[in-house]
Scaffold this motif. Sequence first.
Motif, short mmCIF file in Angstrom:
data_model
loop_
_atom_site.label_atom_id
_atom_site.label_comp_id
_atom_site.label_asym_id
_atom_site.label_seq_id
_atom_site.Cartn_x
_atom_site.Cartn_y
_atom_site.Cartn_z
N ASN A 1 -4.89 -5.95 -15.58
CA ASN A 1 -4.01 -7.10 -15.84
C ASN A 1 -4.42 -8.32 -15.00
O ASN A 1 -3.74 -9.34 -15.00
N GLY A 2 -5.54 -8.21 -14.25
CA GLY A 2 -6.05 -9.34 -13.48
C GLY A 2 -5.63 -9.37 -12.03
O GLY A 2 -6.13 -10.20 -11.27
N LEU A 3 -4.71 -8.50 -11.62
CA LEU A 3 -4.31 -8.46 -10.21
C LEU A 3 -5.44 -7.89 -9.37
O LEU A 3 -6.17 -7.01 -9.81
N VAL A 4 -5.59 -8.42 -8.16
CA VAL A 4 -6.67 -7.99 -7.26
C VAL A 4 -6.06 -7.56 -5.94
O VAL A 4 -5.22 -8.27 -5.38
N TRP A 5 -6.48 -6.42 -5.44
CA TRP A 5 -6.06 -5.93 -4.13
C TRP A 5 -7.29 -5.75 -3.26
O TRP A 5 -8.29 -5.21 -3.71
N HIS A 6 -7.19 -6.17 -2.02
CA HIS A 6 -8.20 -5.90 -1.02
C HIS A 6 -7.61 -4.81 -0.12
O HIS A 6 -6.52 -4.98 0.44
N VAL A 7 -8.30 -3.70 -0.01
CA VAL A 7 -7.77 -2.53 0.67
C VAL A 7 -8.32 -2.46 2.09
O VAL A 7 -9.53 -2.54 2.30
N TYR A 8 -7.40 -2.31 3.05
CA TYR A 8 -7.75 -2.21 4.46
C TYR A 8 -7.12 -0.96 5.04
O TYR A 8 -6.07 -0.51 4.60
N LEU A 9 -7.74 -0.43 6.08
CA LEU A 9 -7.23 0.73 6.81
C LEU A 9 -6.92 0.29 8.23
O LEU A 9 -7.76 -0.35 8.87
N ASP A 10 -5.73 0.61 8.71
CA ASP A 10 -5.35 0.29 10.08
C ASP A 10 -6.05 1.28 11.00
O ASP A 10 -5.67 2.45 11.08
N ALA A 11 -7.10 0.84 11.68
CA ALA A 11 -7.93 1.73 12.50
C ALA A 11 -7.14 2.35 13.65
O ALA A 11 -7.49 3.41 14.15
N ARG A 12 -6.05 1.71 14.08
CA ARG A 12 -5.25 2.25 15.18
C ARG A 12 -4.53 3.52 14.76
O ARG A 12 -4.21 4.36 15.59
N LEU A 13 -4.30 3.69 13.45
CA LEU A 13 -3.57 4.85 12.96
C LEU A 13 -4.49 5.94 12.42
O LEU A 13 -4.06 7.06 12.21
N ALA A 14 -5.74 5.61 12.18
CA ALA A 14 -6.69 6.57 11.60
C ALA A 14 -7.24 7.48 12.68
O ALA A 14 -7.69 7.03 13.72
N ARG A 15 -7.22 8.77 12.43
CA ARG A 15 -7.80 9.74 13.37
C ARG A 15 -9.27 10.01 13.02
O ARG A 15 -10.08 10.23 13.87
N GLU A 16 -9.54 10.01 11.73
CA GLU A 16 -10.91 10.26 11.27
C GLU A 16 -11.14 9.41 10.03
O GLU A 16 -10.36 9.46 9.10
#
Length: 41
Positions: A22-37
């Motif tokens: 439908n034309g919507l765009v998302w840029h996906v980020y990961l919060d490195a402070r919460l990621a264990r691996e």
Amino acid sequence: MEGTGHPIVDDALYVGTVVASNGLVWHVYLDARLAREVVLP
């Protein structure tokens, strides 16, 4: 997830971009402070 123009955390890791049919765009980020691996291609 934050909308366009909203701040993101300083330790955010860019994962990728998603473009919906439908034309919507998302840029996906990961919060490195919460990621264990993190496994990125």
